[in-house]
Design an enzyme around this catalytic site. Structure first.
Site, PDB file in Angstrom:
ATOM      1  N   HIS A  38       0.891  -1.163   0.000  1.00 14.92           N
ATOM      2  CA  HIS A  38       0.000   0.000   0.000  1.00 14.92           C
ATOM      3  C   HIS A  38       0.924   1.208   0.000  1.00 14.92           C
ATOM      4  O   HIS A  38       1.890   1.250   0.774  1.00 14.92           O
ATOM      5  CB  HIS A  38      -0.876   0.027   1.252  1.00 14.92           C
ATOM      6  CG  HIS A  38      -1.561   1.351   1.463  1.00 14.92           C
ATOM      7  ND1 HIS A  38      -2.663   1.732   0.730  1.00 14.92           N
ATOM      8  CD2 HIS A  38      -1.275   2.381   2.291  1.00 14.92           C
ATOM      9  CE1 HIS A  38      -3.025   2.955   1.122  1.00 14.92           C
ATOM     10  NE2 HIS A  38      -2.209   3.368   2.064  1.00 14.92           N
ATOM     11  N   CYS A 108      -4.440   1.982  -4.779  1.00 11.67           N
ATOM     12  CA  CYS A 108      -3.622   3.021  -4.139  1.00 11.67           C
ATOM     13  C   CYS A 108      -2.323   3.257  -4.898  1.00 11.67           C
ATOM     14  O   CYS A 108      -1.849   4.393  -4.989  1.00 11.67           O
ATOM     15  CB  CYS A 108      -3.328   2.645  -2.687  1.00 11.67           C
ATOM     16  SG  CYS A 108      -2.455   1.074  -2.508  1.00 11.67           S
TER      17      CYS A 108
END
Length: 168
Positions: A38, A108
């Protein structure tokens, strides 16, 4: 004024698996993955990220993920915060609305890659953007895909940014 103010741009990298991917990927996927990444962009003293609720921001390290596992210096930008926030608002109303989030194709890392290029002209490291295709290239990845596609990852702890919400 002739002077251009520049702002440092950083990529915060988090391993969502907390080290489990490194241990389990050879068994489960038949190949080594160093993490389930992430990422977020840190600029103007804020951390910006994208997930199932859309584009959000918080103080650096302020998500439930805590401190990043690593930080990459992406360079500097001359784009000021006002222009950047207008850019984010337009992204939040179009390609980066929450309902456009897809774990493998539009996540993301897609967001941070696009924002990094807008701010600095540089992409984020390819081992992060290549991860979904690496997973999907395995038989287990193909089996997992329908399950993983239904998951919307959004680390809580941020303010959602959209065209109707002025960020201060």
């Amino acid at each position: 004024m002739d002077q251009h103010t520049t702002y440092s741009v950083q990529l915060y990298i988090y391993d969502l698996s907390r080290g489990m991917a490194r241990q389990l990927s050879p068994i489960m996927l038949g190949k080594q993955l160093d993490g389930i990444w992430h990422t977020s962009i840190v600029v103007y003293g804020e951390e910006f990220f994208y997930g199932g609720v859309g584009i959000s921001s918080c103080p650096p390290g302020g998500t439930m993920l805590g401190s990043p596992d690593s930080v990459v210096e992406l360079g500097n930008t001359e784009v000021n915060e006002e222009i950047f926030m207008e850019y984010l608002s337009s992204l939040g109303e179009s390609s980066y609305r929450g309902d456009r989030y897809r774990l493998f194709e539009h996540n993301c890392n897609t967001f941070t890659n696009e924002v990094a290029q807008f701010l600095t002209g540089h992409k984020i490291p390819s081992h992060i953007t290549d991860l979904p295709s690496e997973v999907l290239s395995t038989p287990f990845g193909q089996v997992l895909r329908p399950i993983l596609d239904s998951i919307h990852i959004a680390p809580p702890g941020g303010n959602v940014i959209n065209g109707h919400n002025n960020h201060s």
